[in-house]
Structure formats: structure tokens, C-alpha cells
Design a protein around this motif. Structure first.
Motif, PDB file in Angstrom:
ATOM      1  N   GLY A  53      -6.263  15.235   3.173  1.00 51.60           N
ATOM      2  CA  GLY A  53      -7.525  15.241   3.919  1.00 51.60           C
ATOM      3  C   GLY A  53      -7.654  16.342   5.006  1.00 51.60           C
ATOM      4  N   PHE A  54      -8.660  16.683   5.429  1.00 48.08           N
ATOM      5  CA  PHE A  54      -8.902  17.688   6.377  1.00 48.08           C
ATOM      6  C   PHE A  54     -10.353  17.546   6.917  1.00 48.08           C
ATOM      7  N   PRO A  55     -10.382  17.557   8.277  1.00 45.56           N
ATOM      8  CA  PRO A  55      -9.252  17.697   9.130  1.00 45.56           C
ATOM      9  C   PRO A  55      -8.480  16.642   9.676  1.00 45.56           C
ATOM     10  N   PHE A  56      -7.086  16.966   9.863  1.00 48.11           N
ATOM     11  CA  PHE A  56      -6.320  15.918  10.456  1.00 48.11           C
ATOM     12  C   PHE A  56      -6.570  15.197  11.803  1.00 48.11           C
ATOM     13  N   LEU A  57      -7.149  16.143  12.697  1.00 52.24           N
ATOM     14  CA  LEU A  57      -7.302  15.754  13.990  1.00 52.24           C
ATOM     15  C   LEU A  57      -8.472  14.785  14.121  1.00 52.24           C
ATOM     16  N   THR A  58      -9.307  14.730  13.281  1.00 51.79           N
ATOM     17  CA  THR A  58     -10.497  13.678  13.424  1.00 51.79           C
ATOM     18  C   THR A  58     -10.009  12.521  13.074  1.00 51.79           C
ATOM     19  N   GLN A  59      -9.047  12.635  12.060  1.00 55.36           N
ATOM     20  CA  GLN A  59      -8.411  11.345  11.498  1.00 55.36           C
ATOM     21  C   GLN A  59      -7.457  10.589  12.811  1.00 55.36           C
ATOM     22  N   ALA A  61      -8.053  11.019  15.937  1.00 54.70           N
ATOM     23  CA  ALA A  61      -8.964  10.445  16.669  1.00 54.70           C
ATOM     24  C   ALA A  61      -9.467   8.886  16.314  1.00 54.70           C
ATOM     25  N   SER A  62      -9.540   8.903  14.767  1.00 58.72           N
ATOM     26  CA  SER A  62     -10.043   7.436  14.900  1.00 58.72           C
ATOM     27  C   SER A  62      -8.918   6.525  14.512  1.00 58.72           C
ATOM     28  N   GLY A  63      -7.666   7.141  14.601  1.00 62.33           N
ATOM     29  CA  GLY A  63      -6.404   6.005  14.593  1.00 62.33           C
ATOM     30  C   GLY A  63      -6.002   5.674  13.051  1.00 62.33           C
ATOM     31  N   THR A  64      -6.865   6.242  12.119  1.00 64.84           N
ATOM     32  CA  THR A  64      -6.520   5.913  10.562  1.00 64.84           C
ATOM     33  C   THR A  64      -6.518   7.204   9.804  1.00 64.84           C
ATOM     34  N   LEU A  65      -5.391   7.194   9.135  1.00 64.75           N
ATOM     35  CA  LEU A  65      -5.453   8.253   7.942  1.00 64.75           C
ATOM     36  C   LEU A  65      -5.773   7.825   6.864  1.00 64.75           C
ATOM     37  N   ASP A  66      -6.729   8.594   6.284  1.00 62.92           N
ATOM     38  CA  ASP A  66      -7.260   8.084   4.727  1.00 62.92           C
ATOM     39  C   ASP A  66      -6.155   8.192   3.822  1.00 62.92           C
ATOM     40  N   ASP A  67      -5.384   9.114   3.505  1.00 56.42           N
ATOM     41  CA  ASP A  67      -4.266   9.121   2.370  1.00 56.42           C
ATOM     42  C   ASP A  67      -3.104   9.638   2.761  1.00 56.42           C
ATOM     43  N   VAL A  68      -1.777   9.014   2.532  1.00 55.82           N
ATOM     44  CA  VAL A  68      -0.892   9.584   2.718  1.00 55.82           C
ATOM     45  C   VAL A  68       0.306   9.371   1.584  1.00 55.82           C
ATOM     46  N   GLU A  69       0.835  10.496   0.986  1.00 53.12           N
ATOM     47  CA  GLU A  69       1.708  10.317   0.023  1.00 53.12           C
ATOM     48  C   GLU A  69       3.125  10.400   0.399  1.00 53.12           C
ATOM     49  N   VAL A  70       3.975   9.389   0.073  1.00 53.47           N
ATOM     50  CA  VAL A  70       5.352   9.767   0.198  1.00 53.47           C
ATOM     51  C   VAL A  70       6.282   9.708  -1.089  1.00 53.47           C
ATOM     52  N   GLY A  71       7.286  10.333  -0.905  1.00 51.38           N
ATOM     53  CA  GLY A  71       8.298  10.678  -2.116  1.00 51.38           C
ATOM     54  C   GLY A  71       9.495  10.668  -1.781  1.00 51.38           C
ATOM     55  N   ASN A  94       1.102   6.416  -2.846  1.00 52.48           N
ATOM     56  CA  ASN A  94       0.285   6.881  -2.249  1.00 52.48           C
ATOM     57  C   ASN A  94      -0.485   5.757  -1.297  1.00 52.48           C
ATOM     58  N   MET A  95      -0.505   5.837  -0.226  1.00 55.26           N
ATOM     59  CA  MET A  95      -0.865   4.955   0.907  1.00 55.26           C
ATOM     60  C   MET A  95      -2.171   5.130   1.326  1.00 55.26           C
ATOM     61  N   LYS A  96      -3.083   4.112   1.315  1.00 57.05           N
ATOM     62  CA  LYS A  96      -4.544   4.332   1.810  1.00 57.05           C
ATOM     63  C   LYS A  96      -4.719   3.346   3.057  1.00 57.05           C
ATOM     64  N   GLY A  97      -5.467   4.123   3.974  1.00 54.44           N
ATOM     65  CA  GLY A  97      -5.882   3.429   5.073  1.00 54.44           C
ATOM     66  C   GLY A  97      -4.950   3.158   6.178  1.00 54.44           C
ATOM     67  N   VAL A  98      -4.055   4.096   6.378  1.00 52.41           N
ATOM     68  CA  VAL A  98      -2.896   4.052   7.092  1.00 52.41           C
ATOM     69  C   VAL A  98      -3.161   4.145   8.711  1.00 52.41           C
ATOM     70  N   GLU A  99      -2.916   2.870   9.257  1.00 49.76           N
ATOM     71  CA  GLU A  99      -3.198   2.816  10.875  1.00 49.76           C
ATOM     72  C   GLU A  99      -1.676   3.067  11.506  1.00 49.76           C
ATOM     73  N   PHE A 100      -1.750   3.664  12.704  1.00 54.12           N
ATOM     74  CA  PHE A 100      -0.619   4.160  13.161  1.00 54.12           C
ATOM     75  C   PHE A 100      -0.785   4.134  14.696  1.00 54.12           C
ATOM     76  N   SER A 101       0.425   4.018  15.327  1.00 53.57           N
ATOM     77  CA  SER A 101       0.393   4.106  16.890  1.00 53.57           C
ATOM     78  C   SER A 101       0.303   5.457  17.336  1.00 53.57           C
TER      79      SER A 101
END
Length: 245
Positions: A53-59, A61-71, A94-101
Motif C-alpha cells: 500500500g501507498f502511501p505508508f505514512l498515512t497508514q 497516522a491511522s495506526g493500522t496497516l492495510d496489508d503486510v506480507e511475511v515470508g 498475508n496479514m490484513k488490518g495490522v494494528e501496531f504500537s
């Protein structure tokens, strides 16, 4: 016109700086997440983490990433209560809706789906490795697993009848299924050991086996399995999956 050109150049420069800052920020976040995941799961090497997803910085700011892939190339999952492990290869989730500190010390995905594989050689370790008596004068053991085509596993069983080893292993096609956190291999038909009459239960004690797969990273769980060319392909899923913290 000159003022408009200057304004356009200024906008382009600002846009380029924003993209650069965004990509630097996402790279830093990916490295931090990979390090946290490696430490949490005691991995030999850092996993590949890709924030989509782009832009990352707006994600951010929201405290949640839309989509993260881990291998993860190789992961030692728990294989039962006796402390044994089984190697899971090429785990991609594939991780959806990743909330982070804010300091990336903790991150949790709302949902996760993924794929991985287990080689036939690794799965073979779960079968009986020593010859077992299935009838008076008849011993047998599983000596090989391979692709049987059409989603089946070909199981090679070596047998000795009255002290004479059969010249070639007996092959049977088996179905592989997932039940809860366990992979189960069940022979579709039973082998014939030189015409010896053997009770089905005794034969299945050799041909049929199962492998528990537990302790997958972040709390994801086994979902489905299917026989493939080089091993068993598995799919995993989970909710509230912990990436870090």
C-alpha cells in the motif's frame, strides 16, 4: 507563466521528497518488524516483511496497516508433546488490518492467510522407522513417500516374509487430510505382502500415520493440506495474529 512553472516545479520536488520519505519510512518499519518477529519466534534468520500500500505514512497516522506480507524460509514447528519439531518450508502469510504500537514493539493482524510446504523426507520422519511385525513371520516398514498424482501420496512399504525380504517395496496410494492441527495420511487400499493374510488394523498400523503441527508463528493454524510434487502443500489461517509483542 513563470510563476506557474516555479509552482509546478516546487510541487514536483515536494512530491518527490514525500515519496522518498515514505519509502525510507516503510523500509525502516519493515526492518523493525522483521527483527521483532525473528526475536519472538526465535528464527535463525530475519523473515521477509513487506508492507503493501501507498502511501505508508498515512497508514502510520491511522495506526493500522492495510496489508503486510511475511515470508519465512524455514520454520521449526512443534510436532507433538515430546519436544520434536517438523520443518515448515517457504511459509508465506498475508496479514490484513495490522494494528501496531508507535515504537513497533507490538503488532497484531485482524486476519491472516498463507501457504507453506513440508517435504516428503520431513514427513517420512513421522512414519515408523523400524520394521514392525504385522503377522507371524511378516514385518514391514514405510521406507518412502512421494507424489502419487491427483492429490495422493505414494507410500512405499518394505516387507520381510519368513525371513525373506520382498525384492521390491509395495506401493500404495494414500489420501492426506488436515484435521485440526494434525496432518493425517490414510491408505486408500492396503498392500499385499506376498499373499499373507493380515488383519487390516495391523497393516494400517504401518501404512497410516499422522503428524501434529502446532506452534506456528503468531498463532496461525493449519487449515488444509494437499499432496504435491515435492511434498505436502499446506494452507494456514488465523485471526488476531501476533507479529510482535
Amino acid at each position: 507563466m513563470r510563476a506557474l512553472r516555479i509552482l509546478l516545479i516546487f510541487v514536483v520536488i515536494l512530491g518527490g521528497l514525500f515519496v522518498l520519505a515514505d519509502r525510507l519510512a516503510v523500509g525502516f518499519a519493515e526492518d523493525e518488524a522483521a527483527g521483532k518477529l525473528q526475536a519472538n519466534e526465535n528464527l535463525a534468520a530475519a523473515p521477509d516483511v513487506s508492507i503493501k500500500g501507498f502511501p505508508f505514512l498515512t497508514q502510520v497516522a491511522s495506526g493500522t496497516l492495510d496489508d503486510v506480507e511475511v515470508g519465512i524460509k524455514g520454520y521449526e514447528a512443534t510436532a507433538g508433546a515430546d519436544g520434536k519439531t517438523i520443518r515448515i518450508d517457504d511459509l508465506t502469510a498475508n496479514m490484513k488490518g495490522v494494528e501496531f504500537s508507535g515504537d513497533y514493539s507490538s503488532a497484531t493482524a485482524a486476519t491472516a492467510t498463507g501457504t507453506a510446504s513440508i517435504t516428503y523426507a520431513e514427513l517420512l520422519r513421522t512414519a515408523k522407522s523400524e520394521p514392525t511385525e504385522v503377522a507371524p513371520g511378516v514385518t514391514a516398514q514405510v521406507v518412502g513417500l512421494s507424489d502419487g498424482g491427483n492429490g495422493k501420496i505414494k507410500v512405499a512399504v518394505e516387507a520381510t516374509v519368513l525371513g525373506n525380504k520382498l525384492p521390491n517395496p509395495v506401493h500404495v496410494l494414500s489420501s492426506v487430510t488436515a484435521q485440526g492441527d494434525t496432518v493425517k495420511v490414510h491408505a486408500d487400499t492396503l498392500p499385499n505382502f506376498g499373499g499373507a493374510a493380515i488383519a487390516e488394523a495391523r497393516v494400517r498400523a504401518i501404512t497410516d500415520f499422522e503428524q501434529k503441527i502446532d506452534g506456528l508463528p503468531g498463532g496461525i493454524r493449519l487449515d488444509k493440506v494437499q499432496a504435491a510434487k515435492n511434498g505436502v502443500e499446506i494452507t494456514v489461517q488465523g485471526s488476531n495474529v501476533r507479529l510482535a509483542g
